[in-house]
Design a protein around this motif. Structure first.
Motif, PDB file in Angstrom:
ATOM      1  N   ALA A  94       0.840  -1.211   0.000  1.00 50.96           N
ATOM      2  CA  ALA A  94       0.000   0.000   0.000  1.00 50.96           C
ATOM      3  C   ALA A  94       0.867   1.251   0.000  1.00 50.96           C
ATOM      4  O   ALA A  94       0.588   2.225  -0.696  1.00 50.96           O
ATOM      5  CB  ALA A  94      -0.940  -0.002   1.210  1.00 50.96           C
ATOM      6  N   ARG A  95       1.953   1.198   0.772  1.00 51.92           N
ATOM      7  CA  ARG A  95       2.862   2.363   0.794  1.00 51.92           C
ATOM      8  C   ARG A  95       3.469   2.598  -0.580  1.00 51.92           C
ATOM      9  O   ARG A  95       3.589   3.731  -1.035  1.00 51.92           O
ATOM     10  CB  ARG A  95       3.977   2.151   1.822  1.00 51.92           C
ATOM     11  CG  ARG A  95       3.478   2.256   3.247  1.00 51.92           C
ATOM     12  CD  ARG A  95       4.594   2.445   4.258  1.00 51.92           C
ATOM     13  NE  ARG A  95       4.063   2.227   5.594  1.00 51.92           N
ATOM     14  CZ  ARG A  95       3.368   3.124   6.279  1.00 51.92           C
ATOM     15  NH1 ARG A  95       3.144   4.318   5.774  1.00 51.92           N
ATOM     16  NH2 ARG A  95       2.887   2.830   7.469  1.00 51.92           N
ATOM     17  N   LYS A  96       3.835   1.505  -1.222  1.00 49.10           N
ATOM     18  CA  LYS A  96       4.441   1.626  -2.540  1.00 49.10           C
ATOM     19  C   LYS A  96       3.445   2.224  -3.542  1.00 49.10           C
ATOM     20  O   LYS A  96       3.792   3.116  -4.335  1.00 49.10           O
ATOM     21  CB  LYS A  96       4.894   0.242  -3.015  1.00 49.10           C
ATOM     22  CG  LYS A  96       5.775   0.284  -4.218  1.00 49.10           C
ATOM     23  CD  LYS A  96       6.481  -1.052  -4.407  1.00 49.10           C
ATOM     24  CE  LYS A  96       7.419  -0.990  -5.584  1.00 49.10           C
ATOM     25  NZ  LYS A  96       7.955  -2.293  -5.940  1.00 49.10           N
ATOM     26  N   LEU A  97       2.202   1.744  -3.480  1.00 47.74           N
ATOM     27  CA  LEU A  97       1.185   2.267  -4.405  1.00 47.74           C
ATOM     28  C   LEU A  97       0.896   3.736  -4.103  1.00 47.74           C
ATOM     29  O   LEU A  97       0.733   4.546  -5.015  1.00 47.74           O
ATOM     30  CB  LEU A  97      -0.090   1.422  -4.328  1.00 47.74           C
ATOM     31  CG  LEU A  97       0.049   0.003  -4.886  1.00 47.74           C
ATOM     32  CD1 LEU A  97      -1.191  -0.829  -4.559  1.00 47.74           C
ATOM     33  CD2 LEU A  97       0.275   0.028  -6.398  1.00 47.74           C
ATOM     34  N   ALA A  98       0.858   4.080  -2.813  1.00 45.97           N
ATOM     35  CA  ALA A  98       0.597   5.476  -2.428  1.00 45.97           C
ATOM     36  C   ALA A  98       1.720   6.377  -2.948  1.00 45.97           C
ATOM     37  O   ALA A  98       1.461   7.442  -3.517  1.00 45.97           O
ATOM     38  CB  ALA A  98       0.460   5.596  -0.917  1.00 45.97           C
ATOM     39  N   ASN A 215       2.398  -3.636 -12.815  1.00 50.25           N
ATOM     40  CA  ASN A 215       3.772  -3.212 -13.101  1.00 50.25           C
ATOM     41  C   ASN A 215       4.492  -2.762 -11.846  1.00 50.25           C
ATOM     42  O   ASN A 215       5.661  -3.078 -11.625  1.00 50.25           O
ATOM     43  CB  ASN A 215       3.749  -2.032 -14.070  1.00 50.25           C
ATOM     44  CG  ASN A 215       4.249  -2.451 -15.422  1.00 50.25           C
ATOM     45  OD1 ASN A 215       5.129  -3.300 -15.505  1.00 50.25           O
ATOM     46  ND2 ASN A 215       3.679  -1.880 -16.462  1.00 50.25           N
ATOM     47  N   THR A 216       3.786  -2.017 -11.013  1.00 45.65           N
ATOM     48  CA  THR A 216       4.380  -1.481  -9.791  1.00 45.65           C
ATOM     49  C   THR A 216       4.651  -2.593  -8.780  1.00 45.65           C
ATOM     50  O   THR A 216       5.695  -2.608  -8.125  1.00 45.65           O
ATOM     51  CB  THR A 216       3.429  -0.439  -9.154  1.00 45.65           C
ATOM     52  OG1 THR A 216       3.161   0.559 -10.122  1.00 45.65           O
ATOM     53  CG2 THR A 216       4.032   0.192  -7.909  1.00 45.65           C
ATOM     54  N   LEU A 217       3.698  -3.528  -8.653  1.00 44.10           N
ATOM     55  CA  LEU A 217       3.821  -4.561  -7.617  1.00 44.10           C
ATOM     56  C   LEU A 217       4.600  -5.780  -8.108  1.00 44.10           C
ATOM     57  O   LEU A 217       5.137  -6.542  -7.305  1.00 44.10           O
ATOM     58  CB  LEU A 217       2.433  -5.001  -7.139  1.00 44.10           C
ATOM     59  CG  LEU A 217       1.600  -3.930  -6.431  1.00 44.10           C
ATOM     60  CD1 LEU A 217       0.244  -4.510  -6.029  1.00 44.10           C
ATOM     61  CD2 LEU A 217       2.333  -3.379  -5.198  1.00 44.10           C
ATOM     62  N   GLY A 218       4.600  -5.998  -9.418  1.00 40.40           N
ATOM     63  CA  GLY A 218       5.307  -7.154  -9.951  1.00 40.40           C
ATOM     64  C   GLY A 218       4.490  -8.429  -9.935  1.00 40.40           C
ATOM     65  O   GLY A 218       5.015  -9.510 -10.184  1.00 40.40           O
ATOM     66  N   TYR A 219       3.211  -8.339  -9.610  1.00 44.66           N
ATOM     67  CA  TYR A 219       2.334  -9.521  -9.726  1.00 44.66           C
ATOM     68  C   TYR A 219       0.920  -9.063 -10.053  1.00 44.66           C
ATOM     69  O   TYR A 219       0.596  -7.892  -9.927  1.00 44.66           O
ATOM     70  CB  TYR A 219       2.353 -10.370  -8.451  1.00 44.66           C
ATOM     71  CG  TYR A 219       2.007  -9.626  -7.183  1.00 44.66           C
ATOM     72  CD1 TYR A 219       0.679  -9.381  -6.831  1.00 44.66           C
ATOM     73  CD2 TYR A 219       3.003  -9.184  -6.316  1.00 44.66           C
ATOM     74  CE1 TYR A 219       0.369  -8.708  -5.661  1.00 44.66           C
ATOM     75  CE2 TYR A 219       2.702  -8.506  -5.150  1.00 44.66           C
ATOM     76  CZ  TYR A 219       1.377  -8.275  -4.835  1.00 44.66           C
ATOM     77  OH  TYR A 219       1.077  -7.611  -3.693  1.00 44.66           O
ATOM     78  N   SER A 220       0.075 -10.030 -10.460  1.00 43.83           N
ATOM     79  CA  SER A 220      -1.256  -9.659 -10.931  1.00 43.83           C
ATOM     80  C   SER A 220      -2.211  -9.447  -9.760  1.00 43.83           C
ATOM     81  O   SER A 220      -2.080 -10.094  -8.724  1.00 43.83           O
ATOM     82  CB  SER A 220      -1.797 -10.724 -11.880  1.00 43.83           C
ATOM     83  OG  SER A 220      -1.934 -11.935 -11.182  1.00 43.83           O
TER      84      SER A 220
END
Ligand code: TXA
Ligand code: MG
Length: 367
Positions: A94-98, A215-220
């Protein structure tokens, strides 16, 4: 109730806030501080805002929209630190997406803290949080000194509002003020991701696309069933709002999408002909290319059909930008039947198709 209007003249002219605009946003923020309701522009759609910490303000939002109170509101923030107040558990994902997508058209659902009243979350233990990028929204929230609960600023069951004129149509006399910041850039509501489970789950597709998130998380990411089709009787969607027939025009609508190389325009004419013969007022919502084909195929018939253009077939951003306005126009004109052209179902097209399918009550013809 008298509804004040604050027109952001500089922003509408130059795309940046001027001194007068800021003064108007301060006045609007003072209304929010006192527990009042203010409709305001965001980059997605207009929001109908109230202080998220005041149960009474949330109750007034539900009343103004005519919305069932089990349908939770999104809480809008203007600084990343405010998330800590609202969310009880924030995963590294969540932090990464934020960090990647805020401020912007992404909403994330978290377990809520004690600070968030149940009235704001429709009785749920979770809270949806969004950090909008629209400068007017950011200033309004900042000046209010609180965080702002805001659903889309439309009457329940009507298309979301993407211009101040739509807000006036739906909410004049029902809210304290409307801030006019012109057209919303995107035109479709934010992407909603549920971050409370093991893997993020997509509850509503939007301009932060599934492909971008992957793309951001590296998984679907998983996709909630309510996004893909009508829910079977008794199944509750994760986003309570997805169970209502949202974005619905008054007209009956059918969506026609190319999947196997068939002709959308021919299928459209086939769908419209019996409706015209039955004496219904018909409209097509389609690309310029499709409209040209329709006129070539059957000019006499097309004289009796209202044509609403979504731009060039390749320009999905433009179609997303205008779709809710076109649906509103069809309502105002008393259209009884709409045939709409589908788009590809990837990236922003997935969000557009989701709204179109819902407007069509999932009636889709693939050709
Ligand atoms: O772009 C947007 O998100 C706009 C602007 C104003 O920010 N807001 C918006 O709000 O579209 P609304 O209320 O029209 O749609 C919010 C959706 C609803 O389907 C609701 O059920 C879902 O978000 N939602 C809100 N809180 C939730 C929660 N805690 N868990 C799951 N779904 C939630
Ligand atoms: Mg809504």
């Amino acid at each position: 109730m008298e509804t004040k209007q604050f027109i952001l003249e500089d922003y509408k002219k130059n795309g940046s806030l001027g001194g007068d605009d800021i003064a108007k946003l301060e006045e609007a923020a003072a209304i929010l501080k006192k527990g009042g309701l203010v409709a305001f522009p965001t980059e997605t759609v207009y929001g109908l805002g109230g202080d998220a910490f005041l149960p009474d303000a949330s109750a007034r939002i539900y009343a103004a929209k005519g919305r069932p109170s089990d349908n939770p509101l999104i809480v809008h923030i203007c600084r990343l630190e405010q998330l800590e107040m609202l969310a009880a558990r924030i995963t590294p994902e969540a932090r990464k997406l934020a960090e990647t997508y805020w401020p912007g058209p992404l909403t994330m659902v978290f377990e809520k803290t004690e600070l968030v009243p149940k009235e704001t979350t429709g009785g749920l233990n979770t809270v949806a949080v969004r950090f909008p990028s629209h400068p007017a929204a950011k200033v309004l929230i900042e000046k209010s000194g609180t965080v702002i609960a805001a659903p889309s600023a439309n009457l329940s069951g009507r298309p979301s509002t993407t211009a101040a004129a739509h807000c006036i149509e739906d909410l004049d006399g029902r809210v304290d003020a409307i801030v006019d910041g012109g057209d919303c850039r995107i035109g479709l509501e934010s992407t909603i991701l549920d971050m409370t489970g093991e893997k993020p789950q997509l509850l509503r597709p939007g301009a932060v696309t599934a492909e971008m998130i992957e793309n951001t998380l590296g998984y679907s990411v998983e996709v909630d069933a309510a996004v893909k089709g009508p829910l079977a009787e008794g199944i509750r969607p994760k986003a309570p709002g997805m169970k209502y027939r949202h974005y619905a025009p008054k007209a009956e609508m059918v969506l026609i999408a190319e999947e196997n190389g068939g002709s959308v325009s021919e299928a459209m004419l086939e769908a419209i002909r019996p409706e015209l013969e039955a004496g219904r007022r018909c409209a097509v919502i389609c690309s310029e290319e499709c409209a040209d084909e329709l006129r070539g195929l059957m000019p006499e018939l097309m004289d009796r059909v209202t044509v609403k253009l979504t731009g060039s077939r390749k320009n999905i951003r433009q179609a997303a930008h205008v779709i809710f306005e076109l649906l509103r126009e069809a309502d105002a004109e008393g259209i009884g039947f709409i045939a709409a052209e589908g788009s590809r179902e990837r990236e922003l097209g997935a969000a557009l198709m989701n709204r179109l399918k819902k407007a069509a009550a999932w009636r889709v013809i693939y050709v």
